[in-house]
Motif scaffolding. Structure first.
Motif, mmCIF file in Angstrom:
data_model
loop_
_atom_site.group_PDB
_atom_site.id
_atom_site.type_symbol
_atom_site.label_atom_id
_atom_site.label_comp_id
_atom_site.label_asym_id
_atom_site.label_seq_id
_atom_site.Cartn_x
_atom_site.Cartn_y
_atom_site.Cartn_z
ATOM 1 N N GLY A 93 2.980 9.752 -15.054
ATOM 2 C CA GLY A 93 2.351 8.861 -14.087
ATOM 3 C C GLY A 93 2.850 9.132 -12.690
ATOM 4 O O GLY A 93 3.883 9.784 -12.488
ATOM 5 N N LYS A 94 2.065 8.646 -11.739
ATOM 6 C CA LYS A 94 2.499 8.745 -10.346
ATOM 7 C C LYS A 94 2.281 7.401 -9.703
ATOM 8 O O LYS A 94 1.221 6.789 -9.897
ATOM 9 C CB LYS A 94 1.656 9.788 -9.611
ATOM 10 C CG LYS A 94 2.172 11.185 -9.812
ATOM 11 C CD LYS A 94 1.395 12.181 -8.987
ATOM 12 C CE LYS A 94 1.682 13.565 -9.542
ATOM 13 N NZ LYS A 94 0.742 14.570 -9.107
ATOM 14 N N GLY A 95 3.243 6.961 -8.960
ATOM 15 C CA GLY A 95 3.076 5.700 -8.253
ATOM 16 C C GLY A 95 3.211 5.990 -6.776
ATOM 17 O O GLY A 95 3.290 7.154 -6.363
ATOM 18 N N SER A 96 3.261 4.933 -5.993
ATOM 19 C CA SER A 96 3.330 5.165 -4.557
ATOM 20 C C SER A 96 4.655 5.782 -4.120
ATOM 21 O O SER A 96 4.745 6.336 -3.035
ATOM 22 C CB SER A 96 3.060 3.860 -3.811
ATOM 23 O OG SER A 96 3.348 2.762 -4.632
ATOM 24 N N PHE A 97 5.682 5.680 -4.954
ATOM 25 C CA PHE A 97 6.988 6.160 -4.489
ATOM 26 C C PHE A 97 7.541 7.360 -5.228
ATOM 27 O O PHE A 97 8.656 7.792 -4.977
ATOM 28 C CB PHE A 97 8.012 5.021 -4.552
ATOM 29 C CG PHE A 97 7.582 3.925 -3.670
ATOM 30 C CD1 PHE A 97 7.647 4.082 -2.307
ATOM 31 C CD2 PHE A 97 7.044 2.781 -4.186
ATOM 32 C CE1 PHE A 97 7.182 3.104 -1.467
ATOM 33 C CE2 PHE A 97 6.581 1.788 -3.359
ATOM 34 C CZ PHE A 97 6.655 1.948 -1.993
ATOM 35 N N GLY A 98 6.825 7.872 -6.138
ATOM 36 C CA GLY A 98 7.338 9.040 -6.851
ATOM 37 C C GLY A 98 6.679 9.166 -8.195
ATOM 38 O O GLY A 98 5.673 8.513 -8.473
ATOM 39 N N MET B 274 11.232 8.166 -17.198
ATOM 40 C CA MET B 274 12.148 8.181 -16.046
ATOM 41 C C MET B 274 11.322 8.075 -14.760
ATOM 42 O O MET B 274 10.474 8.920 -14.490
ATOM 43 C CB MET B 274 12.953 9.474 -16.036
ATOM 44 C CG MET B 274 13.927 9.552 -14.881
ATOM 45 S SD MET B 274 14.589 11.213 -14.690
ATOM 46 C CE MET B 274 15.951 11.164 -15.803
ATOM 47 N N LYS B 275 11.584 7.011 -14.030
ATOM 48 C CA LYS B 275 10.868 6.812 -12.760
ATOM 49 C C LYS B 275 11.769 7.311 -11.642
ATOM 50 O O LYS B 275 12.907 6.852 -11.506
ATOM 51 C CB LYS B 275 10.573 5.317 -12.613
ATOM 52 C CG LYS B 275 9.747 4.944 -11.440
ATOM 53 C CD LYS B 275 9.246 3.497 -11.595
ATOM 54 C CE LYS B 275 8.602 3.004 -10.337
ATOM 55 N NZ LYS B 275 8.039 1.672 -10.471
ATOM 56 N N VAL B 276 11.279 8.253 -10.860
ATOM 57 C CA VAL B 276 12.099 8.870 -9.809
ATOM 58 C C VAL B 276 11.545 8.425 -8.449
ATOM 59 O O VAL B 276 10.350 8.547 -8.180
ATOM 60 C CB VAL B 276 12.055 10.415 -9.919
ATOM 61 C CG1 VAL B 276 12.978 11.052 -8.895
ATOM 62 C CG2 VAL B 276 12.446 10.856 -11.329
ATOM 63 N N GLU C 209 -3.285 -1.525 -14.881
ATOM 64 C CA GLU C 209 -2.487 -0.308 -14.709
ATOM 65 C C GLU C 209 -1.002 -0.551 -14.949
ATOM 66 O O GLU C 209 -0.250 0.387 -15.210
ATOM 67 C CB GLU C 209 -2.638 0.251 -13.278
ATOM 68 C CG GLU C 209 -3.994 0.805 -12.958
ATOM 69 C CD GLU C 209 -4.966 -0.256 -12.481
ATOM 70 O OE1 GLU C 209 -4.816 -1.434 -12.869
ATOM 71 O OE2 GLU C 209 -5.891 0.085 -11.738
ATOM 72 N N ASN C 210 -0.579 -1.802 -14.805
ATOM 73 C CA ASN C 210 0.857 -2.096 -14.946
ATOM 74 C C ASN C 210 1.199 -2.652 -16.320
ATOM 75 O O ASN C 210 2.306 -3.113 -16.550
ATOM 76 C CB ASN C 210 1.300 -3.099 -13.867
ATOM 77 C CG ASN C 210 1.368 -2.452 -12.506
ATOM 78 O OD1 ASN C 210 1.400 -1.225 -12.410
ATOM 79 N ND2 ASN C 210 1.384 -3.249 -11.455
ATOM 80 N N ILE C 211 0.215 -2.636 -17.197
ATOM 81 C CA ILE C 211 0.452 -3.174 -18.532
ATOM 82 C C ILE C 211 0.362 -2.013 -19.513
ATOM 83 O O ILE C 211 -0.664 -1.328 -19.592
ATOM 84 C CB ILE C 211 -0.611 -4.242 -18.869
ATOM 85 C CG1 ILE C 211 -0.539 -5.374 -17.835
ATOM 86 C CG2 ILE C 211 -0.417 -4.779 -20.279
ATOM 87 C CD1 ILE C 211 -1.765 -6.231 -17.790
HETATM 88 N N1 ATP Z 1 8.198 2.800 -19.363
HETATM 89 C C1 ATP Z 1 7.080 3.517 -19.259
HETATM 90 N N2 ATP Z 1 6.540 4.102 -20.344
HETATM 91 C C2 ATP Z 1 5.397 4.820 -20.231
HETATM 92 N N3 ATP Z 1 4.737 5.009 -19.080
HETATM 93 C C3 ATP Z 1 5.219 4.461 -17.965
HETATM 94 C C4 ATP Z 1 6.423 3.676 -17.987
HETATM 95 N N4 ATP Z 1 6.662 3.238 -16.740
HETATM 96 C C5 ATP Z 1 5.656 3.713 -15.968
HETATM 97 N N5 ATP Z 1 4.786 4.454 -16.702
HETATM 98 C C6 ATP Z 1 3.564 5.136 -16.226
HETATM 99 O O1 ATP Z 1 3.715 5.523 -14.879
HETATM 100 C C7 ATP Z 1 2.767 4.839 -14.043
HETATM 101 C C8 ATP Z 1 3.389 4.564 -12.678
HETATM 102 O O2 ATP Z 1 4.527 3.722 -12.858
HETATM 103 P P1 ATP Z 1 4.814 2.492 -11.918
HETATM 104 O O3 ATP Z 1 3.582 1.638 -11.861
HETATM 105 O O4 ATP Z 1 6.067 1.838 -12.338
HETATM 106 O O5 ATP Z 1 5.020 3.268 -10.546
HETATM 107 P P2 ATP Z 1 4.895 2.707 -9.071
HETATM 108 O O6 ATP Z 1 5.328 3.794 -8.144
HETATM 109 O O7 ATP Z 1 5.651 1.452 -8.939
HETATM 110 O O8 ATP Z 1 3.341 2.449 -9.001
HETATM 111 P P3 ATP Z 1 2.499 1.588 -7.969
HETATM 112 O O9 ATP Z 1 2.084 2.521 -6.886
HETATM 113 O O10 ATP Z 1 1.320 1.100 -8.790
HETATM 114 O O11 ATP Z 1 3.353 0.471 -7.516
HETATM 115 C C9 ATP Z 1 2.399 3.584 -14.852
HETATM 116 O O12 ATP Z 1 1.153 3.078 -14.476
HETATM 117 C C10 ATP Z 1 2.417 4.140 -16.282
HETATM 118 O O13 ATP Z 1 1.242 4.838 -16.583
#
Ligand code: ATP
Length: 576
Positions: free
Chosen positions: A243-248, A264-266, A363-365
């Motif tokens: 996945g990609k979010g706004s911060f990495g 792992m969220k980076v 998207e967050n579920i």
């Molecule tokens: N624990 C997890 N297990 C599986 N996939 C995950 C997990 N955490 C995040 N993801 C995937 O990564 C995506 C992006 O994660 P997340 O929403 O936490 O990032 P964000 O940078 O905060 O995004 P946003 O821009 O929506 O705020 C999620 O929508 C999901 O598809």
């Protein structure tokens, strides 16, 4: 349904909180009075015992009996006398050509020569500890007496239940040319138990299978960590981008020592500093590390380098609710009800800790292997929001914004009940209630338009939606406590106690082959080569770096795993 929705929060609007009346004291979950909302099943009043913190209805409270970090070894041995659900008629099982079908008794002697195969007639087990799931195919035995003999190591960062669920795959479609219908595997029952975190004890027992028949042989042993090794990036192998979010980016990773799979969220520090998001990021880390709720994705570890922050979370591999809703258009009432009920418990738990979530959307579920909900992305949550407190930050996702947020007059926890209503509406109809491609027009509709329902929607669903989507937050359903929502006739069939114990069988089980499976995630991400980019913005000043003090969370080296939600800056160690 609408396209993927982007979260935003306004930079002009600094995060502010105001208190309208005299506040009840903001209470840390580790001290004094428990959080106000106690009906989530996680936290129950501690007043009677006079104990120093909330107690739990099950053993999921990390503040009581917190084990020292370590490894839990679970061996799933075999089951006997399993029964198929009534009314299930299986086609003839093929004659036993494979070696894996040999007599169960020979398994221990001859294991190495056997392979685990996905024979549809052999039950498989899903072993779960702290939302970390391992799928185990049988080595031998038969449908009613499968032999698994599988040993898995789980990282222990807090107390959690062990759950073993047994399933049987559907037999192959006899007419391969006919369209494939998504069907749930057959649930044959399971076992839930609270492992002992005592070093000396090895549990070796047969357990009665609940929700089915027969018994299951399990062995459990716990080994506390010996060394204080700091967690680093090298403790993990990057497997896939998920996945990609706004911060990495978010990666699927393998922890090298235990082999467990995590997400792992980076996050790049420079990125969040430039967008004034440090507070939100620390809030995310704090909430995730502190809250232990069955429907919230648990944080296992967090660490940092001079350039980046790393959050290691349980990998929830059934995909985003968004993905499933997009594929199916809308959900059956029972399925929408089940997800809404589990999310209600997650939000109720957050509110009990004085946290507003603010960014509920498909998207967050995430959906876990068994089909339960796991709420992720706490980057927008707001801490320390007592009952009477309001905040003003303009943030969220356009389709899900509550009217009071759009009006800019301040808002309370009740915004989460509005977003729950929007989500339920979207799950039942395929679109959010006031959807418009033009964002300004959508905002106008949110503020003014009449709420309309499709003809086929039931009366209790309409009534619940009217309650949750009440524009005035003071009269909105839930404003006087989540119990009012739980008691609504729409949820009459929900046994909330069993729901909290995850004992209600989910109406849909995503198709997942193994813990490594990323097929429920967008190929746009998973096809990318997983590389942690090298950044050369390592020159953040000491003062800027100071802001990340307390981000690191590694119970194995910190030793103690309990911490307070209100002290994001002072917990953990500062090790980078
Ligand atoms: N624990 C997890 N297990 C599986 N996939 C995950 C997990 N955490 C995040 N993801 C995937 O990564 C995506 C992006 O994660 P997340 O929403 O936490 O990032 P964000 O940078 O905060 O995004 P946003 O821009 O929506 O705020 C999620 O929508 C999901 O598809």
């Amino acid at each position: 349904m609408s396209a993927k929705m982007m979260t935003f929060w306004s930079l002009e609007n600094k995060e502010t909180t105001s208190t309208q009346s005299s506040l009840p004291p903001v209470v840390s979950p580790t001290q004094g009075t428990p959080p106000s909302s106690t009906s989530s099943g996680i936290v129950t009043p501690s007043g009677t015992s006079g104990s120093s913190g909330p107690t739990t209805t099950n053993a999921s409270n990390r503040n009581s009996l917190v084990p020292k970090a370590g490894v839990l070894i679970i061996r799933v041995c075999k089951a006997r006398n399993i029964a198929l659900p009534p009314n299930v008629k299986l086609p003839p099982i093929p004659s036993q050509p494979q070696q894996a079908q040999s007599d169960a008794m020979s398994q221990n002697r001859n294991r190495e020569s056997m392979t685990r195969k996905q024979f549809w007639w052999m039950p498989y087990a899903v072993v779960e500890f702290d939302k970390n799931e391992v799928v185990v195919d049988a080595l031998g035995g038969d449908t009613y007496n499968p032999v698994w003999q599988y040993r898995a190591h789980f990282d222990v960062s807090r107390e959690s239940e062990v759950s073993i669920s047994i399933f049987l795959r559907h037999p192959p479609n006899p007419e391969p040319s006919s369209p494939t219908v998504a069907t749930n595997d057959y649930y044959l029952g399971g076992v839930k138990l609270q492992p002992s975190f005592s070093e000396t004890k090895v549990e070796d027992q047969w357990y009665e299978i609940m929700g089915g028949q027969g018994s299951l042989h399990l062995q459990l042993a716990y080994k506390p960590s010996q060394q204080n090794t700091p967690m680093t990036f090298d403790s993990f192998e990057l497997l896939k981008v998920i996945g990609k979010g706004s911060f990495g980016k978010v990666y699927q990773v393998r922890k090298r020592d235990t082999n467990r799979i995590y997400a792992m969220k980076v996050i790049r520090k420079a990125h969040i500093i430039s967008r004034s998001e440090v507070t939100h990021t620390l809030a995310e880390r704090t909430v995730l590390a502190q809250i232990n709720n069955p429907f919230i994705v648990p944080l296992k570890f967090s660490f940092q380098t001079p350039e980046k922050l790393y959050l290691v979370l349980a990998f929830i591999n059934g995909g985003e609710l968004f993905h499933h809703l997009q594929m199916e258009g809308r959900f059956e009432d029972e399925r929408a009800k089940f997800y809404t009920a589990e999310l209600l418990c997650a939000l109720e738990c957050l509110h009990g800790f004085n946290v507003i979530y603010r960014d509920l959307k498909p998207e967050n579920i995430l959906i876990d292997y068994n089909g339960h909900i796991a709420l992720c992305d706490f980057g927008l949550c707001k801490l320390n929001m007592g009952e009477a407190e309001t905040t003003n930050t303009f943030c969220g996702t356009p389709e899900y914004l509550a009217p009071e947020l759009l009006m800019g007059t301040g808002y309370t926890k009740a915004v989460d009940w509005w977003t729950l209503g929007v989500l339920l509406y979207e799950m039942m109809t395929g679109l959010p209630p006031f959807y418009d491609e033009n964002t300004s027009e959508m905002y106008r509709k949110i503020l003014q338009d009449e709420l309309r329902f499709p003809d086929d929607m039931g009366e209790s669903a309409k009534s619940l939606l009217k309650g949750l989507l009440t524009r005035d937050p003071n009269t909105r359903l839930g404003n006087n406590g989540s119990q009012d929502i739980k008691s609504h006739p729409f949820f009459a069939s929900i046994d909330w106690r069993r729901l909290m114990q995850k004992k209600l069988q989910p109406p849909f089980k995503p198709s997942v082959e193994s813990a490594f499976d990323t097929s429920n995630f967008d190929e746009e991400f998973t096809s990318e080569v997983p590389l942690d980019s090298v950044v050369d913005d390592s020159h953040l000043s000491k003062t800027l770096q100071e802001q990340f003090k307390g981000f690191t969370y590694n119970p194995a080296s910190d030793g103690v795993m309990g911490e307070s939600l209100n002290t994001s800056e002072s917990v953990g160690s500062n090790r980078w």
